[in-house]
Design a protein around this motif. Sequence first.
Motif, short mmCIF file in Angstrom:
data_model
loop_
_atom_site.label_atom_id
_atom_site.label_comp_id
_atom_site.label_asym_id
_atom_site.label_seq_id
_atom_site.Cartn_x
_atom_site.Cartn_y
_atom_site.Cartn_z
N LEU B 216 0.88 -1.09 0.04
CA LEU B 216 -0.02 0.09 0.00
C LEU B 216 0.97 1.35 0.17
CD1 LEU B 216 -2.80 -1.12 2.56
CD2 LEU B 216 -2.92 -0.95 0.18
N GLN B 217 2.09 0.94 0.36
CA GLN B 217 2.94 2.29 0.23
C GLN B 217 3.26 3.16 -1.07
OE1 GLN B 217 4.53 3.25 3.25
NE2 GLN B 217 3.36 1.69 4.22
N ASP B 218 3.40 4.28 -0.82
CA ASP B 218 3.63 5.12 -2.10
C ASP B 218 4.59 4.78 -3.06
OD1 ASP B 218 1.20 6.84 -1.75
OD2 ASP B 218 2.51 8.47 -1.15
N TYR B 219 5.57 4.13 -2.39
CA TYR B 219 6.93 3.82 -3.37
C TYR B 219 6.54 2.73 -3.99
CZ TYR B 219 8.37 0.96 0.56
OH TYR B 219 8.11 -0.10 1.89
N LYS B 221 3.56 2.25 -5.66
CA LYS B 221 2.72 2.82 -6.67
C LYS B 221 3.77 3.61 -7.42
CE LYS B 221 -1.66 3.08 -5.72
NZ LYS B 221 -2.88 3.48 -5.17
N PHE B 222 4.79 4.32 -6.78
CA PHE B 222 5.58 5.17 -7.75
C PHE B 222 6.36 4.16 -8.52
CE2 PHE B 222 9.78 7.55 -8.17
CZ PHE B 222 9.10 8.79 -9.01
N ARG B 224 5.34 1.30 -9.71
CA ARG B 224 4.34 1.01 -10.91
C ARG B 224 4.29 1.87 -11.88
NH1 ARG B 224 -1.16 -0.63 -8.89
NH2 ARG B 224 -1.52 -1.58 -10.85
N ALA B 225 4.30 3.45 -11.39
CA ALA B 225 4.03 4.35 -12.40
C ALA B 225 5.35 4.67 -13.22
CB ALA B 225 3.75 5.75 -11.52
N LYS B 226 6.39 4.11 -12.75
CA LYS B 226 7.74 4.06 -13.56
C LYS B 226 7.51 3.16 -14.65
CE LYS B 226 10.91 3.50 -10.54
NZ LYS B 226 11.97 3.63 -9.65
N GLY B 227 6.60 2.31 -14.79
CA GLY B 227 6.51 1.25 -15.87
C GLY B 227 7.14 0.11 -15.65
N LEU B 228 7.36 -0.34 -14.40
CA LEU B 228 8.25 -1.49 -13.93
C LEU B 228 7.28 -2.70 -13.97
CD1 LEU B 228 10.30 -0.39 -10.83
CD2 LEU B 228 10.93 -0.20 -13.30
N SER B 229 7.88 -3.83 -14.55
CA SER B 229 6.97 -4.92 -14.42
C SER B 229 6.61 -5.43 -13.07
CB SER B 229 7.78 -6.04 -15.06
OG SER B 229 8.75 -6.55 -14.29
N ARG B 232 9.28 -7.20 -11.27
CA ARG B 232 10.29 -6.30 -10.47
C ARG B 232 9.60 -5.64 -9.26
NH1 ARG B 232 15.78 -4.82 -10.94
NH2 ARG B 232 15.91 -3.07 -10.02
N HIS B 237 11.04 -4.27 -5.01
CA HIS B 237 10.78 -3.26 -4.13
C HIS B 237 9.60 -3.72 -2.97
CE1 HIS B 237 11.46 0.42 -6.71
NE2 HIS B 237 11.69 -0.61 -7.62
N ILE B 238 8.99 -4.84 -3.02
CA ILE B 238 8.26 -5.35 -1.92
C ILE B 238 9.10 -6.21 -1.26
CG2 ILE B 238 6.32 -6.70 -1.18
CD1 ILE B 238 4.68 -5.33 -3.42
#
Lengths: 343, 325
Positions: B216-219, B221-222, B224-229, B232, B237-238
């Motif tokens: 649920l963290q913003d990072y 979401k960020f 995902r917003a960078k277009g990462l699969s 990844r 990240h998680i």
Amino acid sequence: MNQDQPMKGQQIEAGAPLLRVEGLRTEFETRAGAVRAVDGVDLEIRRGEILGLVGESGSGKSVTGLSLLGLVDPPGRVGGRILFEGEDLARAGERRLRHIRGARIAMIFQDPMMTLNPVLSVETQMVEAVLAHARVTREEARRRSRDALARVGIPSPEERLRAYPHQFSGGMRQRVAIAIALLHAPALIIADEPTTALDVTIQAQILFEVQKLCRETGTALLWITHDLAVVSTLADRIAVMYAGRIVETGSVAEVIDTPRHPYTRGLINSVPSRNRRGQPLAQIPGMTPSLLDLPRGCAFRPRCPRAQEDCQEEPGLFGAGHRWRCFHPEPVPAMGPATEVRA
Amino acid sequence: MLVFIIRRLTQSAIVVAVMSVLVFAGIFAIGDPIDVLISPEADEAERAAAIARLGLDRPMHEQFLAFAQEAAKGDLGRSFVHGVPALDIVLQRFPATLELALAAMLIAVLLGIPLGVWAGLRPDGIAGRTIMTGSILGFSLPTFWVGMLLIMIFAVTLGWLPAGGRGATREILGVPFSFLTADGLAHLVLPAINLALFKISLVIRLARAGTREVALQDYVKFARAKGLSARRVVGVHILKNIMIPVVTVLGLELGSVIAFSVVTETVFAWPGMGKLLIDSILQLDRPVVVAYLMVTVLLFVVINLVVDLLYSLLDPRIRLGGSRS
């Protein structure tokens, strides 16, 4: 491979907006029933244009931004049409969206303390963003990342690249987020309150920086904010959002100088201004209504000083160019701008 | 960093000293070894001689001081039963227990983390709920019962795997290990799964809770917003964020797995330290019990130190001993 996409975009008829949103609807299924956070929003952004999307907390402005990129978490559902460079993103698959995210449409979030992953170095987070869309070597990706940091005004980028987010101040972190957003020269950046969490001097610097970079690269900007003063200095056009709907839209001059919707007028009056020093600040009575229990007709009716019987019907949009959703709009003042909000 | 390690080593030495007192006092509470060691037909003189030889005629504090003096030199006394140094007996059994414990931890991590992350990403899905129900079973079924069940099914009924012992071993640097031979590996599977069961459930719960929070963290979401699969986002990240609590708890658990593999070792006749402890307690072989407990204390202390160091590797916000920022 994304290099040919801007060309494809530009081949679409000249003058067509970069992004046209029609009837955007975002619903969340809850125990108490479906909540419609965004209800029939229409937006248009032209190439290189800055659109300010203004509204109070809970008006649906952030959800609108997330909906455009398909980033609404389940159980949220997005409906309507999101035409971006001639393609309907609302119907695009996850795979296609992934190629657009970060490359053609980038996003900047509100809290820079939260948007960078605390356990990954800035280098990792930038290089992966480059490699997500460009087939280049790791060294080339690293070089691009370093240049991007330099472009947003981060001193000694080579050294800062190796640092971790906690070693940056809030303003610097937001610069890193902006640098990441600019990596692929996107056609559109969605900025969700990117300066709200920063202190005022940093806020001004970031605003200036973003504006300059967008003008330089011809990037369009959807600036989501609750701060009318900020948006009036930055944007070309403004859309005011209330309870999931756009209630007024037009150029900055039109909306700020001659607001027609009573809600917009209320927002303008509640901005502190040097002209009215010493006087009590005007406020809008009441609170944003719960999306589970919206009043019938115009959602602003219970708080509106101008509401009458017929406001129980849903008002449509009036006007052309400068448009408002109100049966009883504010009169246009006879002379000059009514208020000074430019801070 | 160096300051941190020195400080921790000092603390550890104090812990070891305090534990040695407790262990020594505790050992007096479980019974008098003389009754077991000396044949009932022995006369008074023989009896007194044996007591004097073992040093059991002196008061407790004198016995402790003698023990502490020798222990500081690395000598934990001789086994009453076998007549050889107690430490040697314990260390001889140590590789078997270590192998079993590491195999169990490996299974717990390899199964627990993917299952936990999966359950965390889809908490309301059928798979997520099934995983969580399974983890409740893992927590609540008693180890000895599951062990016997495993033997019944896989060794007795199906005949796929051996029921006990270590099987053939091969030596590395003079230390025998089972997992290097096919036969040894077959012997290792059942006890390792048995010992891992509780840890798998623990890791699943930790990984699921972490994933639900981090997702649920913003990072995220960020990212995902960078277009990462998705791979990844979840895999880097998680995962890197949830590994911090998982490593902490697993590190502490490794100590307890080594120390308390007693039940599994007994059920599967695994010749490790746990089985040695039970045998030694039954024979009231004081030096071996003391040596076992001292080795265990040292293990805990070392593992805790390693976990603290690992922690700083995983989380860059924790820099031990104040580095520049």
